[in-house]
Design a protein around this motif. Structure first.
Motif, PDB file in Angstrom:
ATOM      1  N   LEU A  58     -37.373 -26.094   9.336  1.00 56.56           N
ATOM      2  CA  LEU A  58     -37.826 -26.292   8.087  1.00 56.56           C
ATOM      3  C   LEU A  58     -37.871 -25.246   6.589  1.00 56.56           C
ATOM      4  N   LEU A  59     -38.489 -24.719   7.871  1.00 61.45           N
ATOM      5  CA  LEU A  59     -39.230 -23.118   6.753  1.00 61.45           C
ATOM      6  C   LEU A  59     -37.731 -21.818   6.485  1.00 61.45           C
ATOM      7  N   ALA A  60     -36.749 -22.440   8.125  1.00 60.73           N
ATOM      8  CA  ALA A  60     -35.485 -21.324   7.737  1.00 60.73           C
ATOM      9  C   ALA A  60     -34.376 -22.383   6.493  1.00 60.73           C
ATOM     10  N   GLY A  61     -35.116 -23.353   6.857  1.00 61.73           N
ATOM     11  CA  GLY A  61     -33.673 -23.757   6.198  1.00 61.73           C
ATOM     12  C   GLY A  61     -34.088 -23.959   4.318  1.00 61.73           C
ATOM     13  N   VAL A  62     -35.177 -23.764   3.740  1.00 62.60           N
ATOM     14  CA  VAL A  62     -36.004 -23.752   3.230  1.00 62.60           C
ATOM     15  C   VAL A  62     -35.847 -22.696   2.317  1.00 62.60           C
ATOM     16  N   LEU A  63     -35.944 -21.372   3.114  1.00 64.93           N
ATOM     17  CA  LEU A  63     -36.301 -19.929   2.767  1.00 64.93           C
ATOM     18  C   LEU A  63     -35.089 -19.443   2.766  1.00 64.93           C
ATOM     19  N   ALA A  64     -34.085 -19.851   3.729  1.00 61.30           N
ATOM     20  CA  ALA A  64     -32.393 -19.240   3.456  1.00 61.30           C
ATOM     21  C   ALA A  64     -31.980 -19.777   2.261  1.00 61.30           C
ATOM     22  N   ASP A  65     -32.021 -20.865   2.084  1.00 59.42           N
ATOM     23  CA  ASP A  65     -31.626 -21.351   1.171  1.00 59.42           C
ATOM     24  C   ASP A  65     -31.876 -20.585  -0.928  1.00 59.42           C
ATOM     25  N   ALA A  66     -33.342 -20.475  -0.301  1.00 57.47           N
ATOM     26  CA  ALA A  66     -33.968 -19.965  -1.786  1.00 57.47           C
ATOM     27  C   ALA A  66     -33.947 -18.514  -1.695  1.00 57.47           C
ATOM     28  N   LEU A  67     -34.355 -17.162  -0.509  1.00 52.72           N
ATOM     29  CA  LEU A  67     -34.236 -15.759  -0.566  1.00 52.72           C
ATOM     30  C   LEU A  67     -32.641 -15.460   0.033  1.00 52.72           C
ATOM     31  N   GLY A  68     -32.401 -16.007   1.821  1.00 53.19           N
ATOM     32  CA  GLY A  68     -31.702 -15.718   2.377  1.00 53.19           C
ATOM     33  C   GLY A  68     -32.313 -15.649   3.404  1.00 53.19           C
ATOM     34  N   LEU A  69     -31.191 -15.325   4.704  1.00 58.18           N
ATOM     35  CA  LEU A  69     -31.660 -14.986   6.061  1.00 58.18           C
ATOM     36  C   LEU A  69     -32.487 -14.271   6.579  1.00 58.18           C
ATOM     37  N   ASN A  70     -32.648 -12.818   5.671  1.00 60.88           N
ATOM     38  CA  ASN A  70     -32.909 -11.951   6.193  1.00 60.88           C
ATOM     39  C   ASN A  70     -34.955 -12.230   6.103  1.00 60.88           C
ATOM     40  N   GLY A  78     -37.360 -21.769  17.311  1.00 56.10           N
ATOM     41  CA  GLY A  78     -36.195 -22.706  16.116  1.00 56.10           C
ATOM     42  C   GLY A  78     -35.545 -21.777  15.265  1.00 56.10           C
ATOM     43  N   LEU A  79     -36.119 -21.696  14.050  1.00 54.05           N
ATOM     44  CA  LEU A  79     -35.796 -20.862  13.347  1.00 54.05           C
ATOM     45  C   LEU A  79     -35.124 -19.565  14.136  1.00 54.05           C
ATOM     46  N   THR A  80     -34.834 -18.945  15.016  1.00 56.97           N
ATOM     47  CA  THR A  80     -33.905 -18.321  15.315  1.00 56.97           C
ATOM     48  C   THR A  80     -32.309 -18.619  15.637  1.00 56.97           C
ATOM     49  N   TRP A  81     -32.709 -20.032  16.641  1.00 56.58           N
ATOM     50  CA  TRP A  81     -32.069 -21.348  17.098  1.00 56.58           C
ATOM     51  C   TRP A  81     -30.871 -21.517  15.715  1.00 56.58           C
ATOM     52  N   GLY A  82     -31.299 -21.874  14.960  1.00 56.02           N
ATOM     53  CA  GLY A  82     -30.728 -21.771  13.754  1.00 56.02           C
ATOM     54  C   GLY A  82     -29.748 -20.276  12.813  1.00 56.02           C
ATOM     55  N   VAL A  83     -30.566 -19.649  12.196  1.00 55.44           N
ATOM     56  CA  VAL A  83     -30.595 -17.751  11.694  1.00 55.44           C
ATOM     57  C   VAL A  83     -29.723 -17.198  12.193  1.00 55.44           C
ATOM     58  N   PHE A  84     -29.824 -17.379  13.803  1.00 52.13           N
ATOM     59  CA  PHE A  84     -29.735 -15.672  14.548  1.00 52.13           C
ATOM     60  C   PHE A  84     -27.463 -16.223  14.600  1.00 52.13           C
ATOM     61  N   PRO A  85     -27.634 -17.264  14.927  1.00 53.83           N
ATOM     62  CA  PRO A  85     -25.750 -17.327  14.837  1.00 53.83           C
ATOM     63  C   PRO A  85     -25.117 -16.746  13.611  1.00 53.83           C
ATOM     64  N   LEU A  86     -25.966 -17.676  12.077  1.00 59.29           N
ATOM     65  CA  LEU A  86     -24.963 -17.812  10.546  1.00 59.29           C
ATOM     66  C   LEU A  86     -25.692 -15.761  10.521  1.00 59.29           C
ATOM     67  N   LEU A  87     -26.688 -15.567  11.240  1.00 58.01           N
ATOM     68  CA  LEU A  87     -26.590 -14.071  10.465  1.00 58.01           C
ATOM     69  C   LEU A  87     -25.851 -12.950  10.960  1.00 58.01           C
ATOM     70  N   PHE A  88     -25.377 -13.060  12.063  1.00 65.20           N
ATOM     71  CA  PHE A  88     -24.631 -12.201  13.205  1.00 65.20           C
ATOM     72  C   PHE A  88     -23.635 -13.000  12.726  1.00 65.20           C
ATOM     73  N   THR A  89     -22.985 -13.459  12.248  1.00 66.97           N
ATOM     74  CA  THR A  89     -21.926 -14.158  11.884  1.00 66.97           C
ATOM     75  C   THR A  89     -21.581 -13.366  10.915  1.00 66.97           C
ATOM     76  N   LEU A  97     -30.017  -3.767  12.085  1.00 69.81           N
ATOM     77  CA  LEU A  97     -28.807  -5.233  11.623  1.00 69.81           C
ATOM     78  C   LEU A  97     -27.526  -3.918  11.055  1.00 69.81           C
ATOM     79  N   ASP A  98     -27.426  -2.981  10.593  1.00 64.81           N
ATOM     80  CA  ASP A  98     -26.358  -1.860  10.312  1.00 64.81           C
ATOM     81  C   ASP A  98     -25.273  -2.020  12.268  1.00 64.81           C
ATOM     82  N   ARG A  99     -26.018  -1.797  13.029  1.00 65.34           N
ATOM     83  CA  ARG A  99     -25.132  -2.675  14.118  1.00 65.34           C
ATOM     84  C   ARG A  99     -25.698  -3.576  15.203  1.00 65.34           C
ATOM     85  N   PRO A 100     -24.838  -4.827  14.188  1.00 60.08           N
ATOM     86  CA  PRO A 100     -25.072  -6.066  14.260  1.00 60.08           C
ATOM     87  C   PRO A 100     -25.672  -6.553  16.440  1.00 60.08           C
ATOM     88  N   LEU A 101     -24.696  -5.583  16.907  1.00 63.21           N
ATOM     89  CA  LEU A 101     -25.191  -6.564  18.569  1.00 63.21           C
ATOM     90  C   LEU A 101     -25.975  -6.074  19.159  1.00 63.21           C
TER      91      LEU A 101
END
Length: 433
Positions: A394-406, A267-278, A336-340
């Motif tokens: 939920l964890l992804a949303g809270v942590l990403a807003d507070a600390l970032g996607l990484n 669930g976390l990667t479902w939401g985070v990965f599209p935004l992170l790699f974009t 992550l420096d080579r995102p693909l």
């Protein structure tokens, strides 16, 4: 004191099955290959419907509906996860009142509006509402297909049966995520990618109407089971089974927590990965490749891992799979420096690790649950497993807003590794029957 004879539940189930078909029931994959194959195709349509969302919906939240909070973007996953988890739990109890086929068809009827809502929703609230319906659809249809396959094959081939079931669903999910990424590149995020779902709904409903119910197979296994068969779990029995599966039995507790954390990181990667790699410069086609490769490997890999779980036991695959997933999450950041490259390596390890875990966990729960209680035990396990989607979002949303996607990905890696070690401590490969 009850005066119900010990064999009454089996006889009642057999009577129900006789009204469904006059063919004598036999357990085994070869003996039921036609019905089993039909159910595999149904599961593929179930997975394809949820695959519509893997690539495009998180990006639609930020780019189409202009949501600025990651938690708001991930709210559709929370709605999906909570609803699917509760439906999984209810599905086990509903099997005491309704046939599996009836619940399977009902799930498809409730899923009819989903692709249309995703394609033309006028506001983000419609997307969230569509995911409530999608959660009910997935909870009923996927629960019934896995229960019916386990009913057909009997205890000796459960690992293979669940492997084939999950392989069909997640391979279809991955292929759909891949296709929607390419469609979104050519035609935009909406409506073209989502309308593939109409095909899945029509095909899934039509095939489900052709499926035969498996009540006679459950009755046959009950008749062969050593000892008297207890009455089917109804009313308070659901909560007794819930408590037994969630806490009292060490192995079932270990399986439930591993399932929860497995879907938490999904669930976390479902939401985070599209935004992170974009954010790191990848386009829709590349993100579709990453989001498609993960469930494709997850799905297809379950055919050999399900068979392997029958040969070497459930625990080695569960523990190793969780640790492989944790490594995949960690390498997504290291590279992550080579995102693909980061996305592909992470997708491969997440897919292979989940392929090890998924059929082994379902088979382990089936091993430790009496056949008359199995539907409720599997419903409880699937409740905890799929509440992981909501917990991860939920964890992804809270942590990403507070600390970032990484930081969010780091937290998922740590939790996944810890869950694997806990599973090693709690789960036993000694079956209950």
């Amino acid at each position: 004191m009850s005066t119900t004879p010990p064999g009454a539940p089996a006889r009642e189930l057999a009577g129900e099955a006789t009204r469904e078909t006059d063919r004598p029931a036999r357990l085994g994959l070869r003996e039921n290959w036609l019905q089993f194959t039909l159910l595999v195709v149904v599961t593929a349509t179930v997975g394809g419907l949820v695959g519509l969302e893997r690539t495009t919906v998180p990006l639609a939240g930020s780019e189409v509906f202009h949501l600025t909070s990651d938690l708001a973007v991930f709210s559709f996953i929370i709605a999906f996860g909570v609803t699917k988890a509760l439906t999984n739990l209810a599905a086990g109890a509903l099997t005491a009142r309704f046939r599996r086929k009836q619940l399977l068809v009902a799930g498809w009827l409730l899923g009819i509006p989903v692709p249309f809502a995703l394609a033309w929703a006028p506001s983000w609230g419609w997307i969230v509402a569509a995911n409530v319906l999608l959660g009910i659809n997935q909870g009923l249809t996927w629960s019934m297909t896995v229960n019916m396959k386990i009913d057909l094959v009997g205890p000796a081939r459960r690992g293979l049966a669940t492997g084939l079931n999950e392989a069909a669903g997640y391979a279809s999910l991955g292929a759909t995520a891949l296709v929607t990424g390419y469609l979104a590149t050519s035609y935009g995020l909406r409506p073209a990618p989502e309308l593939i779902g109409v095909v899945f709904v029509v095909a899934g409903l039509a095939l489900s109407l052709a499926v035969r119910d498996t009540a006679a197979h459950v009755a046959l296994e009950l008749a062969r089971h050593p000892g008297a068969a207890p009455a089917p779990a109804t009313g308070p029995g659901l909560w007794q089974t819930f408590a037994h599966t969630s806490w009292r039995d060490r192995s079932l507790r270990g399986a439930s927590q591993a399932g929860l954390v497995n879907n938490l990181n999904d669930g976390l990667t479902w939401g985070v990965f599209p935004l992170l790699f974009t954010d790191h410069g990848l386009g829709l086609a590349a993100i579709g490749l990453i989001k498609g490769l993960y469930p494709l490997l997850w799905g297809l890999g379950q055919i050999p891992t399900g068979h392997l779980a029958d040969r070497i036991g459930r625990k080695p695959l569960i523990v190793t799979g969780m640790l492989v997933q944790a490594a995949g999450l960690g390498l997504a950041l290291v590279l992550l420096d080579r995102p693909l490259l980061a996305g592909i390596v992470s997708a491969v390890l997440l897919g292979l690790g989940t392929a090890m875990v998924y059929p082994a966990l379902i088979a382990a729960v089936s091993d430790h649950a009496h056949p008359s209680r199995r539907a409720n035990a599997l419903g409880t396990y699937r409740f905890w497993r799929d509440i992981g989607y909501a917990a991860g979002a939920l964890l992804a949303g809270v942590l990403a807003d507070a600390l970032g996607l990484n930081a969010t990905v780091v937290a998922a890696a740590v939790l996944t590794a810890a869950s694997g070690l806990l599973a090693a401590r709690l789960i036993s490969d000694k079956a209950a029957h």
